[in-house]
Design an enzyme around this catalytic site. Sequence first.
Site, PDB file in Angstrom:
ATOM      1  N   ASP A  41       0.825  -1.215   0.000  1.00  0.00           N
ATOM      2  CA  ASP A  41       0.000   0.000   0.000  1.00  0.00           C
ATOM      3  C   ASP A  41       0.861   1.268   0.000  1.00  0.00           C
ATOM      4  O   ASP A  41       1.961   1.279   0.554  1.00  0.00           O
ATOM      5  CB  ASP A  41      -0.885  -0.023   1.263  1.00  0.00           C
ATOM      6  CG  ASP A  41      -1.980   1.011   1.208  1.00  0.00           C
ATOM      7  OD1 ASP A  41      -2.294   1.506   0.103  1.00  0.00           O
ATOM      8  OD2 ASP A  41      -2.530   1.338   2.276  1.00  0.00           O
ATOM      9  N   GLY A  44      -0.061   5.399  -4.471  1.00  0.00           N
ATOM     10  CA  GLY A  44      -0.711   6.643  -4.886  1.00  0.00           C
ATOM     11  C   GLY A  44      -0.176   7.828  -4.100  1.00  0.00           C
ATOM     12  O   GLY A  44       0.180   8.879  -4.667  1.00  0.00           O
ATOM     13  N   HIS A  58       2.433   3.266  -8.941  1.00  0.00           N
ATOM     14  CA  HIS A  58       2.354   1.816  -9.152  1.00  0.00           C
ATOM     15  C   HIS A  58       3.592   1.344  -9.907  1.00  0.00           C
ATOM     16  O   HIS A  58       4.170   0.310  -9.577  1.00  0.00           O
ATOM     17  CB  HIS A  58       1.092   1.458  -9.948  1.00  0.00           C
ATOM     18  CG  HIS A  58      -0.187   1.815  -9.230  1.00  0.00           C
ATOM     19  ND1 HIS A  58      -0.383   1.542  -7.895  1.00  0.00           N
ATOM     20  CD2 HIS A  58      -1.323   2.434  -9.662  1.00  0.00           C
ATOM     21  CE1 HIS A  58      -1.586   1.975  -7.542  1.00  0.00           C
ATOM     22  NE2 HIS A  58      -2.171   2.523  -8.588  1.00  0.00           N
ATOM     23  N   THR A  87     -10.886  -7.036  -5.222  1.00  0.00           N
ATOM     24  CA  THR A  87     -12.230  -6.970  -5.836  1.00  0.00           C
ATOM     25  C   THR A  87     -12.836  -5.580  -5.627  1.00  0.00           C
ATOM     26  O   THR A  87     -13.767  -5.205  -6.330  1.00  0.00           O
ATOM     27  CB  THR A  87     -13.160  -8.047  -5.231  1.00  0.00           C
ATOM     28  OG1 THR A  87     -12.999  -8.053  -3.803  1.00  0.00           O
ATOM     29  CG2 THR A  87     -12.827  -9.427  -5.773  1.00  0.00           C
ATOM     30  N   GLU A  88     -12.298  -4.824  -4.672  1.00  0.00           N
ATOM     31  CA  GLU A  88     -12.796  -3.461  -4.430  1.00  0.00           C
ATOM     32  C   GLU A  88     -12.080  -2.435  -5.319  1.00  0.00           C
ATOM     33  O   GLU A  88     -12.563  -1.312  -5.496  1.00  0.00           O
ATOM     34  CB  GLU A  88     -12.605  -3.062  -2.961  1.00  0.00           C
ATOM     35  CG  GLU A  88     -13.556  -3.769  -1.990  1.00  0.00           C
ATOM     36  CD  GLU A  88     -13.259  -5.248  -1.813  1.00  0.00           C
ATOM     37  OE1 GLU A  88     -12.068  -5.629  -1.778  1.00  0.00           O
ATOM     38  OE2 GLU A  88     -14.215  -6.042  -1.743  1.00  0.00           O
ATOM     39  N   LEU A 152      10.240 -20.739  -3.161  1.00  0.00           N
ATOM     40  CA  LEU A 152       9.230 -19.873  -2.538  1.00  0.00           C
ATOM     41  C   LEU A 152       7.994 -19.873  -3.427  1.00  0.00           C
ATOM     42  O   LEU A 152       8.108 -19.843  -4.650  1.00  0.00           O
ATOM     43  CB  LEU A 152       9.769 -18.442  -2.403  1.00  0.00           C
ATOM     44  CG  LEU A 152       8.764 -17.396  -1.918  1.00  0.00           C
ATOM     45  CD1 LEU A 152       9.332 -16.612  -0.739  1.00  0.00           C
ATOM     46  CD2 LEU A 152       8.393 -16.398  -3.010  1.00  0.00           C
TER      47      LEU A 152
HETATM   48  C1  FPP Z   1      -1.957   0.053  -3.300  1.00  0.00           C
HETATM   49  O1  FPP Z   1      -1.512   1.409  -3.303  1.00  0.00           O
HETATM   50  C2  FPP Z   1      -1.487  -0.631  -4.460  1.00  0.00           C
HETATM   51  C3  FPP Z   1      -2.258  -1.252  -5.397  1.00  0.00           C
HETATM   52  C4  FPP Z   1      -3.721  -1.327  -5.338  1.00  0.00           C
HETATM   53  C5  FPP Z   1      -1.602  -1.887  -6.532  1.00  0.00           C
HETATM   54  C6  FPP Z   1      -0.787  -3.100  -6.236  1.00  0.00           C
HETATM   55  C7  FPP Z   1       0.695  -3.033  -6.236  1.00  0.00           C
HETATM   56  C8  FPP Z   1       1.540  -2.628  -7.194  1.00  0.00           C
HETATM   57  C9  FPP Z   1       1.134  -1.949  -8.402  1.00  0.00           C
HETATM   58  C10 FPP Z   1       3.006  -2.785  -7.066  1.00  0.00           C
HETATM   59  C11 FPP Z   1       3.558  -4.073  -7.625  1.00  0.00           C
HETATM   60  C12 FPP Z   1       3.049  -4.529  -8.915  1.00  0.00           C
HETATM   61  C13 FPP Z   1       2.301  -5.650  -9.160  1.00  0.00           C
HETATM   62  C14 FPP Z   1       1.673  -5.852 -10.498  1.00  0.00           C
HETATM   63  C15 FPP Z   1       2.038  -6.679  -8.172  1.00  0.00           C
HETATM   64  P1  FPP Z   1      -2.602   2.528  -3.379  1.00  0.00           P
HETATM   65  O2  FPP Z   1      -2.869   2.809  -4.806  1.00  0.00           O
HETATM   66  O3  FPP Z   1      -3.819   2.088  -2.612  1.00  0.00           O
HETATM   67  O4  FPP Z   1      -1.889   3.744  -2.685  1.00  0.00           O
HETATM   68  P2  FPP Z   1      -2.570   4.843  -1.748  1.00  0.00           P
HETATM   69  O5  FPP Z   1      -3.111   4.109  -0.546  1.00  0.00           O
HETATM   70  O6  FPP Z   1      -1.429   5.738  -1.415  1.00  0.00           O
HETATM   71  O7  FPP Z   1      -3.631   5.500  -2.570  1.00  0.00           O
END
Ligand code: FPP
Length: 269
Positions: A41, A44, A58, A87-88, A152
């Site tokens: 997390d 963004g 990302h 899913t959200e 792993l």
């Molecule tokens: C959460 O950050 C991240 C995601 C929903 C995307 C998942 C992870 C990645 C893109 C990095 C690795 C790549 C892969 C394909 C596994 P957020 O967007 O919720 O950030 P925020 O909480 O600061 O808005």
Amino acid sequence: MTPKPYTHKDAVPYRPLDWTGLYPPAYPKGAVPNHVALVMDGNGRWANRRGLTRIEGHRAGESTLLDVVAGAIQAGVRHLSVYAFSTENWARSPDEVRFLMGFNREVLHRRRDQLNEWGVQVRWAGRRPRLWGSVVRELEYAQRLTAGNDVLTLTMCVNYGGRVELIDAMRSIAEDVAAGRLKPSAVSEKLVQRRLYVPDMPDVDLFVRSSGEQRTSNFLLWESAYAEFVFLDTLWPDFTREHLWRAIDVYLDRDRRFGGAVDAPDTAL
Ligand code: FPP
């Protein structure tokens, strides 16, 4: 259908596990968590704080994932499950959703050979409806490519939600009960476990979330019933294998009782 082969444009240099020159502490034998769940997390926020778009965040998270997989192998973790798209997450802007779908596909495509080289077995946990066919194909190809590896197991949780996983399991059980194939009294923890997306996934020992948020966000609900939770403030793009090792250190100081208890009055009082 087999996804298209590597092209020069996709090439990412291969690296040995210890390309950073960093090594984990010597953990006591058998003490390292067998299964680590990871909520990646903060992409963004990391990007917006730099005047960049969320998508750039990302993108920056991709190399973190590779670093952390390498660090998990070095530490002796056997299972790592990462929340790549929930899913959200469909509720995000169409642009971000489109990006994340394509990005999942590309990351798998770009990194599968490196992961294979390290002995990583890639698996997918998630719901098929709605997920892009091209993403499913990459996931399935990576699963086939790495099926024989056992260093792993990296479970990519894509279009995954803990509640829908349980709903899908309940539906399949209800169908068997309605058809007379299963008695309600036969429904047990073991049976539910067998109906989950990855039936042989072991329970989560350590649940780590980056970015300072302290919630599960519907990740591996059943599997984390007795997990130890460690929340680190670092945003995912700044996260490294050393943060994972720090989380393992915190985990090693925890007293896991699994509902049991030991009476030990303090004799110094
Ligand atoms: C959460 O950050 C991240 C995601 C929903 C995307 C998942 C992870 C990645 C893109 C990095 C690795 C790549 C892969 C394909 C596994 P957020 O967007 O919720 O950030 P925020 O909480 O600061 O808005």
